[in-house]
Design a protein around this motif. Structure first.
Motif, mmCIF file in Angstrom:
data_model
loop_
_atom_site.group_PDB
_atom_site.id
_atom_site.type_symbol
_atom_site.label_atom_id
_atom_site.label_comp_id
_atom_site.label_asym_id
_atom_site.label_seq_id
_atom_site.Cartn_x
_atom_site.Cartn_y
_atom_site.Cartn_z
ATOM 1 N N ILE A 235 7.300 4.094 -7.126
ATOM 2 C CA ILE A 235 7.509 5.393 -6.479
ATOM 3 C C ILE A 235 6.260 5.832 -5.736
ATOM 4 N N LEU A 236 5.111 5.605 -6.367
ATOM 5 C CA LEU A 236 3.838 6.017 -5.780
ATOM 6 C C LEU A 236 3.632 5.396 -4.401
ATOM 7 N N PHE A 237 3.792 4.071 -4.312
ATOM 8 C CA PHE A 237 3.509 3.388 -3.042
ATOM 9 C C PHE A 237 4.658 3.508 -2.049
ATOM 10 N N THR A 238 5.881 3.656 -2.533
ATOM 11 C CA THR A 238 6.987 3.900 -1.607
ATOM 12 C C THR A 238 6.777 5.223 -0.892
ATOM 13 N N GLY A 239 6.337 6.228 -1.625
ATOM 14 C CA GLY A 239 6.080 7.520 -1.009
ATOM 15 C C GLY A 239 4.919 7.477 -0.031
ATOM 16 N N ILE A 240 3.816 6.833 -0.430
ATOM 17 C CA ILE A 240 2.626 6.800 0.415
ATOM 18 C C ILE A 240 2.864 6.021 1.694
ATOM 19 N N PHE A 241 3.547 4.871 1.598
ATOM 20 C CA PHE A 241 3.712 3.999 2.768
ATOM 21 C C PHE A 241 4.958 4.317 3.590
ATOM 22 N N LEU A 374 2.479 -4.054 -4.596
ATOM 23 C CA LEU A 374 3.174 -3.031 -3.828
ATOM 24 C C LEU A 374 2.351 -2.540 -2.639
ATOM 25 N N ALA A 375 1.026 -2.543 -2.783
ATOM 26 C CA ALA A 375 0.183 -2.211 -1.632
ATOM 27 C C ALA A 375 0.337 -3.267 -0.540
ATOM 28 N N ALA A 376 0.436 -4.523 -0.946
ATOM 29 C CA ALA A 376 0.653 -5.600 0.033
ATOM 30 C C ALA A 376 2.013 -5.448 0.706
ATOM 31 N N VAL A 377 3.044 -5.116 -0.076
ATOM 32 C CA VAL A 377 4.378 -4.905 0.493
ATOM 33 C C VAL A 377 4.345 -3.755 1.491
ATOM 34 N N GLY A 378 3.694 -2.655 1.115
ATOM 35 C CA GLY A 378 3.608 -1.514 2.008
ATOM 36 C C GLY A 378 2.883 -1.831 3.304
ATOM 37 N N ALA A 379 1.845 -2.669 3.218
ATOM 38 C CA ALA A 379 1.078 -3.021 4.416
ATOM 39 C C ALA A 379 1.826 -4.018 5.305
ATOM 40 N N LEU A 380 2.638 -4.881 4.705
ATOM 41 C CA LEU A 380 3.294 -5.954 5.461
ATOM 42 C C LEU A 380 4.628 -5.536 6.071
ATOM 43 N N ILE A 381 5.327 -4.596 5.434
ATOM 44 C CA ILE A 381 6.635 -4.172 5.938
ATOM 45 C C ILE A 381 6.434 -3.211 7.107
ATOM 46 N N ASP A 384 11.284 0.208 10.200
ATOM 47 C CA ASP A 384 11.496 1.637 10.006
ATOM 48 C C ASP A 384 12.785 1.928 9.238
ATOM 49 N N ASP A 385 13.451 0.882 8.761
ATOM 50 C CA ASP A 385 14.709 1.042 8.032
ATOM 51 C C ASP A 385 14.426 1.425 6.580
ATOM 52 N N PRO A 386 14.782 2.633 6.147
ATOM 53 C CA PRO A 386 14.486 3.043 4.770
ATOM 54 C C PRO A 386 15.142 2.152 3.717
ATOM 55 N N VAL A 387 16.356 1.666 3.997
ATOM 56 C CA VAL A 387 17.024 0.783 3.037
ATOM 57 C C VAL A 387 16.257 -0.527 2.899
ATOM 58 N N GLY A 388 15.802 -1.093 4.009
ATOM 59 C CA GLY A 388 15.009 -2.317 3.962
ATOM 60 C C GLY A 388 13.699 -2.119 3.225
ATOM 61 N N GLN A 389 13.082 -0.959 3.437
ATOM 62 C CA GLN A 389 11.839 -0.667 2.736
ATOM 63 C C GLN A 389 12.071 -0.557 1.222
ATOM 64 N N ALA A 390 13.134 0.146 0.820
ATOM 65 C CA ALA A 390 13.447 0.273 -0.604
ATOM 66 C C ALA A 390 13.810 -1.080 -1.208
ATOM 67 N N THR A 391 14.497 -1.929 -0.448
ATOM 68 C CA THR A 391 14.871 -3.261 -0.930
ATOM 69 C C THR A 391 13.635 -4.120 -1.180
ATOM 70 N N ALA A 396 9.884 -6.791 -5.094
ATOM 71 C CA ALA A 396 8.532 -6.894 -5.655
ATOM 72 C C ALA A 396 8.513 -6.473 -7.120
ATOM 73 N N GLY A 397 9.267 -5.423 -7.453
ATOM 74 C CA GLY A 397 9.316 -4.959 -8.838
ATOM 75 C C GLY A 397 9.885 -5.998 -9.786
ATOM 76 N N ILE A 398 10.920 -6.723 -9.357
ATOM 77 C CA ILE A 398 11.511 -7.767 -10.196
ATOM 78 C C ILE A 398 10.489 -8.862 -10.477
ATOM 79 N N ALA A 399 9.767 -9.278 -9.446
ATOM 80 C CA ALA A 399 8.766 -10.337 -9.627
ATOM 81 C C ALA A 399 7.665 -9.899 -10.584
ATOM 82 N N ILE A 400 7.216 -8.660 -10.445
ATOM 83 C CA ILE A 400 6.163 -8.145 -11.327
ATOM 84 C C ILE A 400 6.656 -8.084 -12.769
#
Length: 518
Positions: A235-241, A374-381, A384-391, A396-400
């Motif tokens: 939630i933290l990084f989804t909001g920030i990025f 998640l910081a890497a995901v935020g920097a690489l994505i 502008d599609d919110p669904v793609g960003q949430a996906t 990433a969460g599953i892998a972690i």
């Protein structure tokens, strides 16, 4: 309260588990209904803003708690002086940290590039003081396995806050409907908690007693902060990025699997610290009890996650076009929830056996791994599609979670409990199969033309079919479950035939008791 706590009788633990299910089922049941209705009335942006503010408040609440709940529950010898000292420290900390939280709210809004976040954080800052006033009485009730009292408090607060939230939303309050719901839930829960808890603080507390709790609670507080970072980094990084809309989509998609894990496995987790703590000197019994609890959690949690994954598409269509596409992260987060089922009980197990330092190390490792990933995901994505960003955040969460759970099981089960990992995992196999079978049901129902029905009808049909498939697979493959349930069903039939009493009138407690006696 000064004598060592005896090993709890199986019946008492079973009763506690039963009431724990009542607590969580009632809260989650009302929360699911309220969440669905609010999601239809509001949009992803409002849910996202609340999620971003809630993460901020949770950090403040974790700072004041200092692991004292676990210290009070786990400690063998607990005196009135310990409780008095803890209460004074927590209230003072709640007041100070609450004021600090309000002061830095504009900075948090600036970091998230969301000006409206300031007012939301300011409105929620009193929750920090409410937390400080709640910790000691709730810890006492949990230590004594008084989950009936906790049930009363939780259910009343959940229902009342849901009514207030819906009334505000219908009145056009927008984000303030969600804020009002949170505040009413906390204040109502606090009032009821103090009504049902018999303990009252002394007028002359001896603050020196806090030192005796501090040795354990310092490690537990470290673990708690690590847990918060690891669990809320998404939630933290989804909001920030990505901003409020992507955060709202992700939060709704995450909330539904979280609710199911809460009502199933975390109901057991609430009792596990107390019951496992009484076995900390007997590693063989400790390991056996942990295996039983994990089996019970898998049976309760995995199949319903499979059913949720099966119903994701009609569920999102039912919520409305503002949530279009949310079924993709929702299905992925069902997988995340399934992985999480195997990790929920490991933290209490380490605390119960007196190893909060190892728990802190695991949680901080997960937190740091999550922050980096998640910081890497935020920097690489760059989409502008919110669904793609949430996906992307969900993947990433599953892998972690997979990585950290594997390490946690090895440390907790193999190194600390000195048990076989295979023995720990094997009883959960049938529940895994049931979840997989349930999740595949839409492929069959679509061929039968169910996809031509309306969203609500399709939701009901697919949900019922997936539930029946999961139950059939679980019953046919889980022999220990059959051995547990079959005698109970036979006794119910005989009792009903003899007395005419409906089978549903028998208590949940007896079923939970037999699961612990096995």
């Amino acid at each position: 309260m000064t004598s060592p706590q005896p090993t709890p009788a199986p019946g008492r633990v079973g009763s506690a588990i039963g009431w724990s299910y009542v607590v969580t089922a009632g809260r989650i049941g009302s929360s699911v209904i309220v969440t669905f209705l609010l999601a239809k009335l509001l949009g992803p942006s409002e849910f996202g803003l609340l999620a971003m503010a809630t993460v901020f408040i949770l950090f403040a609440q974790t700072l004041i708690q200092q692991g004292l709940v676990a210290a009070i529950v786990q400690r063998d010898k607990l005196t009135a002086e310990h409780l008095d000292a803890a209460f004074v420290v927590l209230v003072l900390a709640g007041l100070g940290v609450g004021l600090l939280t309000a002061a830095v709210s504009p900075l948090w809004a600036l970091i998230n590039r969301a000006p409206d976040l300031t007012e939301v954080c300011l409105a929620l800052s009193p929750l920090v003081l409410v937390q400080g006033l709640s910790i000691v009485p709730e810890a006492i009730l949990r230590r004594e396995l008084q989950f009936r009292s906790i049930a009363i408090r939780t259910l009343l607060a959940s229902v009342l806050s849901g009514v207030v939230g819906l009334a505000l939303a219908l009145g056009g309050a927008g984000i303030w409907a969600l804020v009002g719901q949170q505040l009413v839930n906390a204040v109502a829960g606090l009032v009821v908690l103090w009504l049902v808890c018999p303990w009252r603080p002394s007028r002359r507390p001896k603050l020196g007693a806090i030192r005796e709790l501090w040795a354990f609670s310092a490690h537990a507080a470290n673990a708690g902060l690590g847990s918060l970072i690891s669990s809320k980094a998404d939630i933290l990084f989804t909001g920030i990025f990505f901003g409020p809309v992507a955060t709202g989509i992700y939060r709704l998609a995450a909330r539904l699997p979280d609710m199911l894990v809460d009502v199933t496995v975390r109901s057991i987790q609430q009792v596990s610290l107390s019951s496992l703590s009484r076995l900390q000197q007997d590693r063989a019994r400790f390991a056996a009890h942990l295996v039983q609890l994990q089996h019970l959690g898998a049976v309760a949690g995995l199949p319903v996650l499979g059913v949720l994954a099966a119903t994701a598409r009609p569920l999102v269509e039912f919520l409305g076009p503002q949530w279009a596409g949310t079924e993709i992260p929702l299905q992925l987060l069902c997988v995340f929830g399934a992985v999480n089922v195997f990790g929920v009980l490991l933290g209490p197990a380490l605390q119960a056996i007196g190893q909060p330092g190892k728990l802190a190390a695991i949680l901080w490792s997960r937190g740091l791994l999550g922050v980096a990933t998640l910081a890497a995901v935020g920097a690489l994505i760059t989409s502008d599609d919110p669904v793609g960003q949430a996906t992307a955040v969900a993947v990433a969460g599953i892998a972690i979670q997979l990585t950290v759970n594997a390490a946690s099981i090895w440390v907790t089960v193999h190194r600390v409990a000195r048990a076989s990992i295979g023995r720990f995992l094997a009883p959960t196999g049938p529940a895994v199969l049931a979840a997989l079978a349930a999740s595949l049901v839409p492929f069959a129902t679509d061929r039968l033309g169910v996809d031509e029905l309306g969203p609500l009808a399709r939701l009901l049909v697919v949900g019922a079919a997936a539930g029946l498939v999961a139950a059939a697979v679980l019953w046919s493959t889980d022999r220990p479950l059959r051995q547990l349930v079959t005698p109970r069903l036979m006794r119910l039939r005989r009792t009903r035939a003899a007395t005419g009493t409906p089978a549903g009138a028998h208590s949940v407690e007896a079923s939970a008791t037999r699961s612990t006696e096995k």
